[in-house]
Write an enzyme that holds these catalytic residues in place. Structure first.
Site, PDB file in Angstrom:
ATOM      1  N   SER A 251       0.334  -1.478   0.156  1.00 49.96           N
ATOM      2  CA  SER A 251      -0.386  -0.034   0.411  1.00 49.96           C
ATOM      3  C   SER A 251       0.959   1.361  -0.146  1.00 49.96           C
ATOM      4  CB  SER A 251      -0.920  -0.054   1.075  1.00 49.96           C
ATOM      5  OG  SER A 251       0.335  -0.020   2.235  1.00 49.96           O
ATOM      6  N   LYS A 252       0.251   2.272  -0.386  1.00 46.20           N
ATOM      7  CA  LYS A 252       0.913   3.873  -0.483  1.00 46.20           C
ATOM      8  C   LYS A 252       1.139   3.523   0.982  1.00 46.20           C
ATOM      9  CE  LYS A 252       0.408   7.834  -2.130  1.00 46.20           C
ATOM     10  NZ  LYS A 252       1.064   8.162  -3.081  1.00 46.20           N
ATOM     11  N   ARG A 253       1.083   3.323   2.184  1.00 47.25           N
ATOM     12  CA  ARG A 253       1.204   3.332   3.506  1.00 47.25           C
ATOM     13  C   ARG A 253       2.782   3.127   3.709  1.00 47.25           C
ATOM     14  NH1 ARG A 253       0.864   1.385   7.869  1.00 47.25           N
ATOM     15  NH2 ARG A 253       0.150  -1.251   7.080  1.00 47.25           N
ATOM     16  N   GLY A 255       4.897   2.689   1.192  1.00 43.55           N
ATOM     17  CA  GLY A 255       5.843   2.642   0.649  1.00 43.55           C
ATOM     18  C   GLY A 255       5.944   2.701  -0.711  1.00 43.55           C
ATOM     19  N   GLU A 261       7.085  10.478  -6.895  1.00 44.02           N
ATOM     20  CA  GLU A 261       6.989  11.138  -5.481  1.00 44.02           C
ATOM     21  C   GLU A 261       8.136  10.665  -4.961  1.00 44.02           C
ATOM     22  OE1 GLU A 261       3.646  10.146  -3.823  1.00 44.02           O
ATOM     23  OE2 GLU A 261       3.370   8.828  -4.875  1.00 44.02           O
TER      24      GLU A 261
END
Ligand code: GLU
Length: 478
Positions: A251-253, A255, A261
């Site tokens: 997930s984005k959390r 990484g 980004e």
């Protein structure tokens, strides 16, 4: 034989960790084998594809140092390399398949297909297309056309099984009875992903397909379709998916940021490339830090593992830190300044500071950051308005007495230079009984407003006399 690989992104979003790794492995392997790399833009999903994302693909790949020999921007003898410019080619291939009886028109409508799929699932049958339009007579076809129904074109799957030797996964066997005839041309005459990929891999003479494991189930379809069109299928190597720690989806959390980004955060491209290379590959010994050139020399598909790769943010940061530490001071300064240049707001902290001060201040953090955007946080040390992190520590009488002594000393000491800090400490040791942490911590907190940071002796001269005095006075006033 010259090895030919391709990276085939769909421009429906920014390049993320997963496709960047696919691009990198293709590139590294082609470089190692002195082969050729193709960049193909798979933009046949007209609704979701955007030129802006396509441009970003070029930019992000270039930033990572991934190069290609043929592509929409650079051309090549098998172009065009953008699928939206190859629609006639696909159509022609479909016409041949239809003529040869390898494909057929299908008039089934979406809602019927959905209903049949649900029924199959209910009765425990594989939810595949039941191939019913295979046997339509010419009259039935003409009738449906006369009623204005636009057909799609389906490719006929043969019976039996298909064996494939995947370069990473070894032998994989597919039961073809589980796969229904699939659509290769939509009713609006646009190609499906399967058709476009196969036509292109065939015509572009791709010899090896390195792609994500999520495409493994497509591969039997692709092999059959390629063979039907008279192409020799390439060899396949399916890269395991990248998961979060503990095997959770990335997930984005955890990484799963886009390359963009990471770039905006000021990670160095060679660090990211090094980390990406370790997602599923290892050199077979305990080396972990590689330059891009080094990777091109040692990368091999044989050493890509079958099990999923785990994306570990801490490891990425460790690798990134290692690359920063390896820079010379000069290289580091050039890159840090180049990064900070893009942030006009941040640059205001440099206002009125000489070049020497700026360089020294930047170098102070060389060994503690992992990406250049962290410098912005670090520079809070020099922010006059910084709020003291832990005021309580400065409130007892003993500490206040210490700070008052420090203030006296600094006010009396007109010269402020490299030796001032040592002289201050000497004097405080004489005038108070404090030493060690009890001496240094309150001073650190008072001068820098923070509990932690680089060596106070290095930081102090950069903070400057005025700021130190100002902060001491503010604290003592209360
Ligand atoms: N365009 C496909 C994707 O982005 C890649 C197809 C392939 O590599 O065969 O997933």
């Amino acid at each position: 034989m010259t090895i030919r690989v391709r990276f085939a992104p769909s421009p429906t979003g920014y390049l993320h960790i997963g496709n960047a790794r696919t691009a990198l492995f293709n590139y590294l392997w082609a470089s190692r084998m002195k082969g050729e790399m193709i960049l193909r833009i798979e933009d046949t999903d007209f609704e979701r594809s955007r030129k802006e994302y396509e441009d970003a693909v070029y930019e992000d790949l270039k930033w990572l140092g991934i190069k290609w020999n043929e592509g929409p921007d650079s051309g090549g003898k098998y172009g065009p390399y953008r699928q939206s410019e190859r629609l006639d080619i696909y159509k022609e291939k479909v016409d041949s398949l239809l003529r040869e009886g390898r494909a057929y028109y299908c008039f089934c409508q979406q809602d019927e297909l959905e209903k049949r799929r649900e029924e199959a699932l209910k009765t425990g049958k594989p939810p595949r297309y039941d191939n019913r339009c295979r046997s339509l007579s010419q009259k039935e076809i003409d009738d449906r056309r006369a009623r204005g129904i636009k057909p799609s074109v389906r490719f006929k799957i043969r019976e039996g099984e298909l064996r494939l030797t995947d370069l990473i996964r070894g032998e994989v066997v597919f039961d073809l009875s589980l796969i229904g005839d699939f659509i290769i041309l939509r009713p609006d005459e646009t190609p499906t992903f399967h058709l476009a990929v196969c036509v292109d891999d065939g015509l572009m003479k791709v010899t090896h397909v390195l792609r994500g494991e999520d495409h493994l189930s497509n591969t039997p379809r692709h092999i059959l379709l390629l063979e039907a069109m008279g192409f020799r299928p390439p060899q396949y190597a399916h890269l395991s998916l990248i998961m979060g720690p503990g095997g959770s989806p990335l997930s984005k959390r955890l990484g799963a940021r886009s390359i963009r980004e990471y770039r905006t955060l000021g990670y160095m491209p060679e660090a990211l490339v090094n980390y990406l290379s370790l997602l599923g590959w290892s050199p077979g010994d305990d080396r972990e830090i590689f330059t891009p050139d080094g990777l091109e020399r040692v990368f091999s598909i044989e050493r890509v593992i079958k099990s999923s790769a785990i994306f570990d943010k801490d490891k990425l940061n460790w690798v990134a830190g290692q690359h920063l530490r390896r820079l010379t001071g000069e290289e580091y300064l050039a890159r840090a300044k180049d990064f900070l240049k893009s942030d006009g707001d941040f640059l205001s902290v440099f206002k009125g500071r000489g070049d020497k001060w700026i360089d020294r201040a930047l170098l102070l953090f060389k060994d503690s950051i992992v990406c250049f955007s962290e410098l912005k946080v670090k520079f809070a040390f020099f922010d006059e308005a910084a709020v003291i992190e832990d005021k309580g520590i400065l409130e007892n009488a003993e500490t206040r007495a210490l700070l008052a002594e420090a203030l006296n000393f600094l006010e009396a000491e007109k010269a402020f230079n490299e030796g001032t800090f040592a002289a201050l400490i000497d004097s405080l040791k004489k005038k108070t009984t404090l030493k060690g942490k009890a001496l240094y911590h309150p001073l650190r907190l008072a001068f820098t407003a923070k509990n932690e940071g680089p060596e106070l002796v290095s930081l102090f001269p950069l903070l400057g006399r005025d700021l130190c005095i100002k902060r001491l006075k503010e604290i003592l006033r209360k």
